[in-house]
Design an enzyme around this catalytic site. Structure first.
Site, PDB file in Angstrom:
ATOM      1  CB  SER A 107      -0.883   0.025   1.254  1.00 20.50           C
ATOM      2  OG  SER A 107      -1.461   1.297   1.463  1.00 20.50           O
TER       3      SER A 107
ATOM      4  CE1 TYR B  90      -3.878  -1.672   4.829  1.00 20.14           C
ATOM      5  CE2 TYR B  90      -2.986   0.517   4.389  1.00 20.14           C
ATOM      6  CZ  TYR B  90      -3.574  -0.653   3.948  1.00 20.14           C
ATOM      7  OH  TYR B  90      -3.853  -0.802   2.608  1.00 20.14           O
TER       8      TYR B  90
ATOM      9  CE  LYS C 228      -1.726  -3.716   2.959  1.00 15.19           C
ATOM     10  NZ  LYS C 228      -2.007  -4.992   2.250  1.00 15.19           N
TER      11      LYS C 228
END
Length: 303
Positions: free
Chosen positions: A142, A155, A159
């Protein structure tokens, strides 16, 4: 191109009951692959398998532990006889700023994204190496993992770790003919709809059926989930046999190769660096052009 045809190949796509994962599974099947669809929602798995048809089978499982990864690989082998492609798409969000993020918020996201990518890739690599015919492992990263993002400690860390694993596994699996790449997608999903600058444009496109405006597709690199699938199919194919260890961005009209972390500026001091020497030289030396951080805010054109 014949080397873009996936006939005879078998793929697993985690988190493929809806959204980007479903688009990946549908595109791989359309290119000729058999696909194992995975989601935690039984209804989503059933609907996805029905939509894809005989080329798909479904596994309801929460990605993260070894048992789920082994179950996915076993389903591919038992139903279709082999495994050639893995796309690790499964993920969840638990967004909070650092001082409000709980242990569970952090651990849950790391378990699904980072540990789930690890366990699924490990199980797939074991099977692909046993087959001795190479393979394709496609990890979904991401922009948050490349640049950081407000409220996404868990997150972004996961990632970023996924991109690092792609580089590491590209080294480890090269001899077996298994490529490993990280894809950095940007698409109109429920997550991007939460970005204030994007939400009204996405809503309007869905209401009217008109394509996204050029500034969004080109400047921001944001389009539909289907815009991302060409890269997935390409990386899964024989045409991409020499692409490995890369982080590749795609979205809207934009295709990009992300750079790997590298030393930007270097300075030397005989005998080493004291704190005072660093303070004295920083602004005019290695720190004269500091790196940016965070995903840049979208810039829609002036009305």
């Amino acid at each position: 191109m014949d080397d873009m045809i996936l006939t005879g190949k078998v793929a697993i796509v985690t988190g493929s009951g809806r959204g980007l994962g479903l688009a990946y599974a549908e595109a791989l099947a359309a290119a000729g692959a058999k696909v194992v669809v995975n989601d935690v929602d039984p209804a989503a798995v059933e609907a996805a398998v029905a939509e894809i048809g005989d080329a798909a089978t479904g596994v309801v499982a929460a990605v993260g532990d070894t048992a789920s990864a082994d179950q996915l690989v076993a389903a591919a082998v038992e139903r279709f006889g082999r495994l050639d492609i893995l796309v690790t798409n499964a993920g969840i969000l638990r967004d909070k700023v650092l001082w409000k993020m709980s242990d569970d918020d952090f651990d849950d996201v790391i378990r699904v994204h980072l540990r789930g990518t690890f366990t699924c890739a490990r199980a797939a690599a074991v099977r692909m190496r046993e087959q001795g015919e190479g393979g394709r492992i496609i990890l979904i990263s991401s922009p948050a993992g490349q640049r950081g993002n407000f409220g996404q400690t868990n997150y972004a860390a996961a990632k970023a770790g996924i991109a690092a694993m792609a580089r590491t596994w590209a080294l480890e699996l090269a001899r077996g003919g298994i490529t490993v790449n990280a894809v950095v997608p940007v698409a109109a999903t429920e997550m991007t709809r939460t970005i204030p600058a994007f939400a009204p444009v996405i809503d309007e496109a869905e209401r009217t059926g008109q394509p996204f405006p050029a500034w969004l597709r080109r400047d921001e690199g944001l389009g539909t989930v289907e815009d991302v699938t060409g890269l997935i199919v390409h990386l899964a194919s024989d045409a991409a046999k020499d692409i490995t260890g890369q982080a590749i961005g795609i979205g809207g009209d934009r295709l990009a190769l992300w750079s790997h972390p590298t030393e930007k500026a270097v300075a030397f001091a005989d005998g080493g660096w004291s704190a005072a020497a660093i303070a004295e030289s920083w602004a005019s030396g290695v720190g004269s052009d500091p790196e940016t951080y965070g995903i840049p805010a979208p810039k829609p054109p002036a009305a």
